[in-house]
Design an enzyme around this catalytic site. Sequence first.
Site, PDB file in Angstrom:
ATOM      1  N   ASN A   1      -5.847  -6.578   9.295  1.00  0.00           N
ATOM      2  CA  ASN A   1      -6.926  -7.305   8.631  1.00  0.00           C
ATOM      3  C   ASN A   1      -6.353  -8.154   7.498  1.00  0.00           C
ATOM      4  O   ASN A   1      -5.769  -7.595   6.578  1.00  0.00           O
ATOM      5  CB  ASN A   1      -7.961  -6.324   8.074  1.00  0.00           C
ATOM      6  CG  ASN A   1      -9.178  -7.027   7.482  1.00  0.00           C
ATOM      7  OD1 ASN A   1      -9.318  -8.235   7.576  1.00  0.00           O
ATOM      8  ND2 ASN A   1     -10.048  -6.252   6.853  1.00  0.00           N
TER       9      ASN A   1
ATOM     10  N   ASP B   1       1.894  -6.861   2.664  1.00  0.00           N
ATOM     11  CA  ASP B   1       0.707  -6.086   3.036  1.00  0.00           C
ATOM     12  C   ASP B   1       1.131  -4.830   3.796  1.00  0.00           C
ATOM     13  O   ASP B   1       0.509  -4.422   4.785  1.00  0.00           O
ATOM     14  CB  ASP B   1      -0.265  -6.921   3.862  1.00  0.00           C
ATOM     15  CG  ASP B   1      -1.654  -6.278   3.949  1.00  0.00           C
ATOM     16  OD1 ASP B   1      -1.892  -5.249   3.276  1.00  0.00           O
ATOM     17  OD2 ASP B   1      -2.508  -6.802   4.700  1.00  0.00           O
TER      18      ASP B   1
ATOM     19  N   ASN C   1      -6.536   0.624  -3.281  1.00  0.00           N
ATOM     20  CA  ASN C   1      -7.393   1.380  -2.361  1.00  0.00           C
ATOM     21  C   ASN C   1      -6.802   2.746  -2.022  1.00  0.00           C
ATOM     22  O   ASN C   1      -6.539   3.078  -0.867  1.00  0.00           O
ATOM     23  CB  ASN C   1      -7.680   0.570  -1.096  1.00  0.00           C
ATOM     24  CG  ASN C   1      -6.435   0.169  -0.330  1.00  0.00           C
ATOM     25  OD1 ASN C   1      -5.329   0.150  -0.873  1.00  0.00           O
ATOM     26  ND2 ASN C   1      -6.608  -0.142   0.943  1.00  0.00           N
TER      27      ASN C   1
ATOM     28  N   HIS D   1       0.859  -1.187   0.000  1.00  0.00           N
ATOM     29  CA  HIS D   1       0.000   0.000   0.000  1.00  0.00           C
ATOM     30  C   HIS D   1       0.896   1.237   0.000  1.00  0.00           C
ATOM     31  O   HIS D   1       1.559   1.523   0.998  1.00  0.00           O
ATOM     32  CB  HIS D   1      -0.916  -0.003   1.221  1.00  0.00           C
ATOM     33  CG  HIS D   1      -1.883  -1.141   1.242  1.00  0.00           C
ATOM     34  ND1 HIS D   1      -3.102  -1.103   0.582  1.00  0.00           N
ATOM     35  CD2 HIS D   1      -1.804  -2.366   1.810  1.00  0.00           C
ATOM     36  CE1 HIS D   1      -3.739  -2.253   0.763  1.00  0.00           C
ATOM     37  NE2 HIS D   1      -2.959  -3.039   1.506  1.00  0.00           N
ATOM     38  N   LEU D   2       0.905   1.953  -1.117  1.00  0.00           N
ATOM     39  CA  LEU D   2       1.745   3.147  -1.237  1.00  0.00           C
ATOM     40  C   LEU D   2       0.970   4.435  -0.983  1.00  0.00           C
ATOM     41  O   LEU D   2       1.555   5.516  -0.950  1.00  0.00           O
ATOM     42  CB  LEU D   2       2.409   3.182  -2.619  1.00  0.00           C
ATOM     43  CG  LEU D   2       3.385   2.034  -2.907  1.00  0.00           C
ATOM     44  CD1 LEU D   2       4.024   2.207  -4.276  1.00  0.00           C
ATOM     45  CD2 LEU D   2       4.451   1.935  -1.826  1.00  0.00           C
TER      46      LEU D   2
ATOM     47  N   ASP E   1      -8.550  -5.318  -2.591  1.00  0.00           N
ATOM     48  CA  ASP E   1      -7.985  -5.564  -1.265  1.00  0.00           C
ATOM     49  C   ASP E   1      -8.402  -4.497  -0.262  1.00  0.00           C
ATOM     50  O   ASP E   1      -8.386  -3.300  -0.552  1.00  0.00           O
ATOM     51  CB  ASP E   1      -6.462  -5.619  -1.320  1.00  0.00           C
ATOM     52  CG  ASP E   1      -5.888  -5.906   0.047  1.00  0.00           C
ATOM     53  OD1 ASP E   1      -6.176  -6.985   0.591  1.00  0.00           O
ATOM     54  OD2 ASP E   1      -5.199  -5.035   0.597  1.00  0.00           O
TER      55      ASP E   1
ATOM     56  N   PRO F   1      -6.735  -0.820  10.688  1.00  0.00           N
ATOM     57  CA  PRO F   1      -5.908  -2.030  10.640  1.00  0.00           C
ATOM     58  C   PRO F   1      -4.750  -1.885   9.661  1.00  0.00           C
ATOM     59  O   PRO F   1      -4.896  -1.270   8.602  1.00  0.00           O
ATOM     60  CB  PRO F   1      -6.896  -3.098  10.160  1.00  0.00           C
ATOM     61  CG  PRO F   1      -7.889  -2.344   9.332  1.00  0.00           C
ATOM     62  CD  PRO F   1      -8.006  -0.976   9.968  1.00  0.00           C
ATOM     63  N   GLY F   2      -3.595  -2.411  10.022  1.00  0.00           N
ATOM     64  CA  GLY F   2      -2.464  -2.398   9.101  1.00  0.00           C
ATOM     65  C   GLY F   2      -1.144  -2.195   9.803  1.00  0.00           C
ATOM     66  O   GLY F   2      -1.076  -1.598  10.884  1.00  0.00           O
TER      67      GLY F   2
ATOM     68  N   HIS G   1      -3.078 -12.489   1.683  1.00  0.00           N
ATOM     69  CA  HIS G   1      -2.811 -12.613   3.122  1.00  0.00           C
ATOM     70  C   HIS G   1      -3.572 -13.755   3.824  1.00  0.00           C
ATOM     71  O   HIS G   1      -4.418 -13.523   4.689  1.00  0.00           O
ATOM     72  CB  HIS G   1      -3.058 -11.293   3.853  1.00  0.00           C
ATOM     73  CG  HIS G   1      -4.279 -10.524   3.454  1.00  0.00           C
ATOM     74  ND1 HIS G   1      -5.535 -11.096   3.355  1.00  0.00           N
ATOM     75  CD2 HIS G   1      -4.441  -9.214   3.129  1.00  0.00           C
ATOM     76  CE1 HIS G   1      -6.403 -10.176   3.002  1.00  0.00           C
ATOM     77  NE2 HIS G   1      -5.770  -9.033   2.852  1.00  0.00           N
TER      78      HIS G   1
END
Length: 434
Positions: free
Chosen positions: A281, A308, A95, A63-64, A155, A326-327, A235
Amino acid sequence: MRELATEPLTSSSLLLKGVRPCGEEPVDLLIRDGFIAEGTDADEVVDATGLIALPGFVDLHTHLREPGREDTETIATGSAAAALGGYTAVFAMANTDPVADNAVIVEHVWRRGREVGLVDVYPVGAVTVGLAGEKLAELGTMATSQAQVRMFSDDGHCVADPLLMRRALEYSTALDVVIAQHAEEPRLTLGAQAHEGEQAARLGLAGWPAAAEEAIIARDCLLARQTGARLHVCHVSTAGSAELLRWAKAQGITVSAEVTPHHLLLDDERLDTFDPVNKVNPPLRTSADAKVLRAALADGVLDCVATDHAPHAVQDKDCEWAAARPGMLGLQTALSVVVATMVEPGLLDWRGVARVMSERPAQIAGLTDQGRPIAVGEPANLTLVDPAARWTVRGDDLASIAANTPYEGMELPGRVVTTLLRGRVTAHDGKVRS
């Protein structure tokens, strides 16, 4: 390893003396004009005694945050974290804000990645418009855009509608692309805050049942068999999911799957402190689940490790558990976690590390110049690792804008020393080379 020049290398050839390709016997490895070459005559010679050379890592799940949440990560800072973590290619999830559900957005991500130039950035296109799960996005136009999108995923959201998922899989066969599913039956996880089990019950947290993940994996494997499509499961986090994937592969279904470093190492016992840095998540599962996941990665049921990598702003993590996003960060710690969970216990050797962190993810995504053998004529996308090193994780020292690492203060084994993208040093000794 001898210190490289403080300026980016301008020489067209570099000789790595005494390096161990995939942990094998030491060799002198010549890199010339971006490729691995024969001979030993080089403009610059580096003593790489004790270092292991691996194919540059490929992350199918990053995720950038750009466009839209540049306060938490940008393509530039995420690329720096990736290069420092040994990655030469990353897949940027859809996302963002706006969502990468059309050619304009995916081309922006692709161009920006090329401008930064530290890693190859491949945008992942959304399966549905706005990640809403109601209407298919423009898969064809994204696949034929300049970005040439080869993986699609909602995702963060499951494509829960079985008819919509079937249509996406059908279209994917004509486009020769992969559909990557976030496996979560949303009707079973409404309000969920932690893995459904003894720990969640004791802490008074609403449970996220393993069946919510497993039901979608089972359904989608059957749809993939019916459509002949390529399915990738994001994941994977439960023992039951691993067994379903084992069954599906035995049936000849074209399915691949990833596991995150944090699901290999961490479990829901960490939730005792209610520290939201541990909220993710799918959630951290039990130690029994983690043990099965490690075994499944070792024997190939789980194909690869994907980070992730999910940076978040302080206000989204430094708050009460229920309100936290979450993350976790993952790019700079992934190799070390794999060493701790897979190499040190003897589940994988260094050849196996190359398989799960480079070769298989490149094959799944259809990359022809990544995850290649360390051999004459191959692109010099390489990661040099010091297997004897140990280092302590400090979130503030990582390259990401965010600092939400679950490994804060933890000493981890193995350290990425140098990363080369097509023969150019992009990171060395904790510093990026633009």
